[in-house]
Scaffold this motif. Sequence first.
Motif, PDB file in Angstrom:
ATOM      1  N   LEU A  42     -47.076  13.992 -12.960  1.00 40.25           N
ATOM      2  CA  LEU A  42     -47.470  13.672 -11.588  1.00 40.25           C
ATOM      3  C   LEU A  42     -48.843  14.252 -11.256  1.00 40.25           C
ATOM      4  O   LEU A  42     -49.148  15.394 -11.604  1.00 40.25           O
ATOM      5  CB  LEU A  42     -46.448  14.208 -10.579  1.00 40.25           C
ATOM      6  CG  LEU A  42     -45.048  13.602 -10.612  1.00 40.25           C
ATOM      7  CD1 LEU A  42     -44.170  14.241  -9.543  1.00 40.25           C
ATOM      8  CD2 LEU A  42     -45.086  12.105 -10.438  1.00 40.25           C
ATOM      9  N   ASP A  43     -49.658  13.458 -10.573  1.00 38.77           N
ATOM     10  CA  ASP A  43     -50.933  13.965 -10.079  1.00 38.77           C
ATOM     11  C   ASP A  43     -50.718  14.553  -8.683  1.00 38.77           C
ATOM     12  O   ASP A  43     -49.615  14.515  -8.141  1.00 38.77           O
ATOM     13  CB  ASP A  43     -51.993  12.859 -10.065  1.00 38.77           C
ATOM     14  CG  ASP A  43     -51.624  11.687  -9.160  1.00 38.77           C
ATOM     15  OD1 ASP A  43     -50.685  11.794  -8.362  1.00 38.77           O
ATOM     16  OD2 ASP A  43     -52.313  10.660  -9.251  1.00 38.77           O
ATOM     17  N   SER A  44     -51.762  15.092  -8.093  1.00 36.37           N
ATOM     18  CA  SER A  44     -51.612  15.784  -6.809  1.00 36.37           C
ATOM     19  C   SER A  44     -51.128  14.852  -5.699  1.00 36.37           C
ATOM     20  O   SER A  44     -50.317  15.252  -4.858  1.00 36.37           O
ATOM     21  CB  SER A  44     -52.923  16.459  -6.408  1.00 36.37           C
ATOM     22  OG  SER A  44     -53.951  15.496  -6.279  1.00 36.37           O
ATOM     23  N   MET A  45     -51.578  13.605  -5.680  1.00 35.78           N
ATOM     24  CA  MET A  45     -51.142  12.666  -4.645  1.00 35.78           C
ATOM     25  C   MET A  45     -49.661  12.314  -4.810  1.00 35.78           C
ATOM     26  O   MET A  45     -48.932  12.186  -3.827  1.00 35.78           O
ATOM     27  CB  MET A  45     -51.992  11.393  -4.672  1.00 35.78           C
ATOM     28  CG  MET A  45     -53.445  11.617  -4.280  1.00 35.78           C
ATOM     29  SD  MET A  45     -53.630  12.282  -2.615  1.00 35.78           S
ATOM     30  CE  MET A  45     -53.115  10.890  -1.656  1.00 35.78           C
ATOM     31  N   SER A  46     -49.217  12.168  -6.033  1.00 38.06           N
ATOM     32  CA  SER A  46     -47.804  11.856  -6.292  1.00 38.06           C
ATOM     33  C   SER A  46     -46.919  13.037  -5.907  1.00 38.06           C
ATOM     34  O   SER A  46     -45.845  12.854  -5.336  1.00 38.06           O
ATOM     35  CB  SER A  46     -47.598  11.484  -7.756  1.00 38.06           C
ATOM     36  OG  SER A  46     -48.378  10.345  -8.082  1.00 38.06           O
ATOM     37  N   TRP A  47     -47.389  14.261  -6.227  1.00 36.40           N
ATOM     38  CA  TRP A  47     -46.643  15.445  -5.816  1.00 36.40           C
ATOM     39  C   TRP A  47     -46.521  15.483  -4.296  1.00 36.40           C
ATOM     40  O   TRP A  47     -45.459  15.775  -3.755  1.00 36.40           O
ATOM     41  CB  TRP A  47     -47.333  16.724  -6.297  1.00 36.40           C
ATOM     42  CG  TRP A  47     -46.932  17.151  -7.675  1.00 36.40           C
ATOM     43  CD1 TRP A  47     -47.726  17.177  -8.783  1.00 36.40           C
ATOM     44  CD2 TRP A  47     -45.655  17.623  -8.103  1.00 36.40           C
ATOM     45  NE1 TRP A  47     -47.011  17.630  -9.865  1.00 36.40           N
ATOM     46  CE2 TRP A  47     -45.738  17.916  -9.473  1.00 36.40           C
ATOM     47  CE3 TRP A  47     -44.436  17.828  -7.454  1.00 36.40           C
ATOM     48  CZ2 TRP A  47     -44.673  18.408 -10.208  1.00 36.40           C
ATOM     49  CZ3 TRP A  47     -43.369  18.316  -8.182  1.00 36.40           C
ATOM     50  CH2 TRP A  47     -43.493  18.600  -9.545  1.00 36.40           C
ATOM     51  N   ALA A  76     -48.140  24.416 -10.446  1.00 39.75           N
ATOM     52  CA  ALA A  76     -47.197  25.505 -10.206  1.00 39.75           C
ATOM     53  C   ALA A  76     -46.612  25.501  -8.797  1.00 39.75           C
ATOM     54  O   ALA A  76     -45.395  25.596  -8.631  1.00 39.75           O
ATOM     55  CB  ALA A  76     -47.867  26.839 -10.503  1.00 39.75           C
ATOM     56  N   ALA A  77     -47.440  25.399  -7.774  1.00 43.55           N
ATOM     57  CA  ALA A  77     -46.938  25.448  -6.395  1.00 43.55           C
ATOM     58  C   ALA A  77     -46.015  24.268  -6.114  1.00 43.55           C
ATOM     59  O   ALA A  77     -44.960  24.420  -5.478  1.00 43.55           O
ATOM     60  CB  ALA A  77     -48.103  25.463  -5.410  1.00 43.55           C
ATOM     61  N   GLU A  78     -46.382  23.091  -6.596  1.00 38.80           N
ATOM     62  CA  GLU A  78     -45.574  21.904  -6.376  1.00 38.80           C
ATOM     63  C   GLU A  78     -44.239  22.004  -7.118  1.00 38.80           C
ATOM     64  O   GLU A  78     -43.202  21.660  -6.576  1.00 38.80           O
ATOM     65  CB  GLU A  78     -46.330  20.645  -6.810  1.00 38.80           C
ATOM     66  CG  GLU A  78     -47.490  20.281  -5.924  1.00 38.80           C
ATOM     67  CD  GLU A  78     -48.786  20.989  -6.292  1.00 38.80           C
ATOM     68  OE1 GLU A  78     -48.769  21.940  -7.111  1.00 38.80           O
ATOM     69  OE2 GLU A  78     -49.828  20.593  -5.749  1.00 38.80           O
ATOM     70  N   ARG A  79     -44.288  22.479  -8.348  1.00 39.38           N
ATOM     71  CA  ARG A  79     -43.050  22.633  -9.116  1.00 39.38           C
ATOM     72  C   ARG A  79     -42.124  23.637  -8.444  1.00 39.38           C
ATOM     73  O   ARG A  79     -40.916  23.425  -8.382  1.00 39.38           O
ATOM     74  CB  ARG A  79     -43.355  23.079 -10.539  1.00 39.38           C
ATOM     75  CG  ARG A  79     -43.707  21.944 -11.449  1.00 39.38           C
ATOM     76  CD  ARG A  79     -43.757  22.412 -12.876  1.00 39.38           C
ATOM     77  NE  ARG A  79     -43.747  21.269 -13.753  1.00 39.38           N
ATOM     78  CZ  ARG A  79     -44.438  21.204 -14.869  1.00 39.38           C
ATOM     79  NH1 ARG A  79     -45.177  22.208 -15.250  1.00 39.38           N
ATOM     80  NH2 ARG A  79     -44.386  20.132 -15.613  1.00 39.38           N
TER      81      ARG A  79
END
Length: 170
Positions: A42-47, A76-79
């Motif tokens: 996933l890229d930042s927009m998908s996250w 890391a933050a998104e996960r």
Amino acid sequence: QATAALSGDARADQLNALLSDVVQGRTRETPGVLLVEDTQWLDSMSWRLLLDVIRRVPRLLTVATDRIAEGIEPMAAEREALRAAPEVHVLTLSHLSSDETATLVRQRLRTAEISPAILSLVLERVSGHPFFCEALLETPIESGAIRVTGQGAQLAEHPELSIPVSIQSA
């Protein structure tokens, strides 16, 4: 049209809200399940979209798969946010072993026997990643470099192969 006049983050926020509203509408009367595979890609927009949907849609169980992938920078933050959400179940998948990869190759080629040359070619390139294993087999199958007969799968004598050395170079 609702987001046509917007740009940048405002447009992304509106689009995320719209998609969240659609999912919420679908789960208003009946709870839903969202399956997200391979979150490591996933890229930042998908996250941002995924976490927004999880936060906004109360009757949604999310099941996500995550694979430890070499050469992929973890978000890391998104996960952490994904794993912290109580309505989310994350399945962390490991790499396939050599035997598991061989089984996948046999299944993909629909044969019980594969030549050592094919197995060696696959094992040295895919690093146990099942999707890359299947994708790597496509080119030699389509070009005829891999032939499946009654005796099993064989690599052609002098195959013209244009196969990435690793998943990172694909």
